[in-house]
Enzyme design. Structure first.
Site, mmCIF file in Angstrom:
data_model
loop_
_atom_site.group_PDB
_atom_site.id
_atom_site.type_symbol
_atom_site.label_atom_id
_atom_site.label_comp_id
_atom_site.label_asym_id
_atom_site.label_seq_id
_atom_site.Cartn_x
_atom_site.Cartn_y
_atom_site.Cartn_z
ATOM 1 N N ALA A 172 -0.975 16.195 33.994
ATOM 2 C CA ALA A 172 -0.849 16.401 35.445
ATOM 3 C C ALA A 172 -0.430 15.084 36.080
ATOM 4 O O ALA A 172 -0.409 14.040 35.413
ATOM 5 C CB ALA A 172 -2.179 16.852 36.028
ATOM 6 N N LYS A 173 -0.080 15.109 37.320
ATOM 7 C CA LYS A 173 0.180 13.874 38.059
ATOM 8 C C LYS A 173 0.057 14.173 39.543
ATOM 9 O O LYS A 173 0.248 15.313 39.963
ATOM 10 C CB LYS A 173 1.604 13.358 37.759
ATOM 11 C CG LYS A 173 1.776 11.878 38.004
ATOM 12 C CD LYS A 173 1.266 11.046 36.848
ATOM 13 C CE LYS A 173 1.444 9.581 37.072
ATOM 14 N NZ LYS A 173 1.155 8.825 35.837
ATOM 15 N N GLY A 174 -0.214 13.119 40.308
ATOM 16 C CA GLY A 174 -0.314 13.310 41.750
ATOM 17 C C GLY A 174 0.229 12.108 42.475
ATOM 18 O O GLY A 174 0.491 11.060 41.872
#
Ligand code: NAD
Length: 405
Positions: free
Chosen positions: A93-95
């Site tokens: 994931a990444k944000g």
């Protein structure tokens, strides 16, 4: 392109390609933050959950003006491959939040972080999705996220993020972990090339968490660090930079700009093309391109940053015989020690520094050797081999779990 090359070699079925090329979930949030002068500004943030077939989503949060959905999407999929290459039971994931953290006061940064954490709190959690620091975010930002999330849950949930301060559930060795992992893989590559660290020089682009720690640890291994750069300037000294002095300077002045005990190279991008044995891009994406790849003199490129080499440049380097240790392997030390931090939180343990370093070394060396062996067997570059291993593992998890319902 990187995915397609590896997927074709693996003979991956079309439906698996379709699943793996798209993220499971993308979330965009727009939220207001009260600024110090009383005005209210609206910021946009993202959390992209690419794949969780092998375990909870895992990936950093970056604060930068360049953050957009495309960038976060790409970074999220890299996390899926990274966790698979080093064989830790997480997905990817990444944000990020589009903002310039250097224009925000400490209080504004805290408000922005807390509101963003609140906005994504329904989709994160210690067994669901575990954020971590990335560009312009650090242990303090993680502590604010822990606190915000814990308030909502009405209990302390330290395992919701990694990269926390040591006294708040952080792990020994986490801050330096990505840089250390870069050096562990670099030393394996040096050995494969039949070279001795003491005979080698290195240049690093980016002098933040990854670059500065990699520089220090390369120096400890005997490699002479002759060039470093950051957003403000590039420094070069063929006799070797005084890294302790440089660290002190940066902790006082934040940037390398104005440092007087080395030559400044202009434009700073030229540093990548200077004579050195090892090049560590540790700043941002797309730094080694079709334009400059041919001028790179290093024998070994170890990708501290995510995506620093474009596919065209990758081909040029391969044809020139430059050994490239790809990002999803070289910079996986951070997520590996994040995994150790998460285990320590879940088990209420605190491991000593030496144990973390030794476990990290085992993981990185084993991942490096697995990738290297496949590259040799298949006659491909290490990037394609790393992708083949990663995609193969995630695809196996998907097919074995089956398609719901
Ligand atoms: P950071 O914010 O601590 O440091 C980034 C550094 O790059 C700074 O010194 C900045 O001035 C410099 N920089 C930015 N633009 C530049 C340019 N155009 N030329 C030269 N220098 C430039 O970030 P970080 O955590 O060290 O991350 C660096 C890279 O490593 C990113 O690609 C990140 O995604 C990747 N990465 C970080 C981690 C981690 O644990 N921090 C883990 C894996 C990968």
């Amino acid at each position: 392109m990187q995915f397609d090359t590896a997927a074709e070699k693996l003979g991956l079925e079309d439906y698996l390609c379709d699943i793996l090329k798209t993220p499971n979930r993308t979330v965009t949030v727009n939220f207001p933050v009260k600024m110090d002068d009383g005005t209210i500004k609206v910021f946009t943030g993202y959390r992209v959950q690419h794949n969780n077939a092998r375990g909870p989503y895992k990936g950093g949060i970056r604060f930068s003006p360049h953050v957009d959905l495309d960038e976060v999407n790409a970074l999220a999929s890299w996390m899926t491959w990274k966790t698979a290459v080093v064989d830790i039971p997480f997905g990817g994931a990444k944000g990020g939040v589009a903002c310039d953290p250097f224009e925000l006061s400490e209080g504004e940064l805290e408000s922005l972080t807390r509101r963003f954490a609140y906005e994504i709190s329904d989709i994160i959690g210690p067994h669901v999705d575990i954020p971590a620091p990335d560009i312009n975010t650090n242990a303090q930002v993680m502590a604010w996220i822990v606190d915000t999330y814990s308030m909502g849950q009405r209990q302390d949930v330290f395992a919701v993020v990694t990269g926390k301060p040591l006294f708040l559930g952080g792990s020994e060795g986490r801050t330096e972990a990505t840089g250390r992992g870069v050096v562990i893989t670099a030393m394996e590559a040096v050995n494969d090339l039949g070279l001795q660290p003491e005979d080698l020089t290195a240049i690093l682009q980016g002098y933040g968490n990854v670059g500065s720690n990699a520089a220090r640890i390369l120096d400890e291994e005997g490699v002479k660090v002759i060039g470093v750069s950051d957003i403000s300037t590039a420094l070069y000294d063929p006799e070797g930079l005084d890294l302790k002095d440089l660290e002190d300077y940066v902790s006082e002045h934040r940037l390398l700009e104005g440092y007087e005990r080395a030559e400044h190279i202009s434009p700073k991008e030229k540093l990548l093309e200077m004579e050195a044995d090892i090049l560590v891009p540790a700043a941002i994406e797309n730094q080694i391109t079709a334009e400059n790849a041919d001028s790179i003199k290093a024998k070994l490129v170890v990708e501290g940053a995510n995506g620093p080499t474009t596919p065209e440049a990758d081909r040029i380097l391969y044809e020139k015989g430059v050994l490239v240790v790809p990002d999803i392997l070289a910079n996986a030390g951070g997520v590996t020690v994040s995994y150790f931090e998460w285990i320590q939180n879940i088990q209420r343990e605190q491991w000593p520094y030496e144990l973390v370093v030794s476990k990290l070394t085992d993981k990185m060396v084993s991942a490096y050797r697995t990738v290297r062996n496949l590259a040799d067997e298949e006659g491909v570059d290490m990037r394609t081999a790393a992708y083949m291993i990663a995609i193969g593992k995630v695809a196996e998890a998907i097919t074995t779990r089956g398609i719901f319902p």
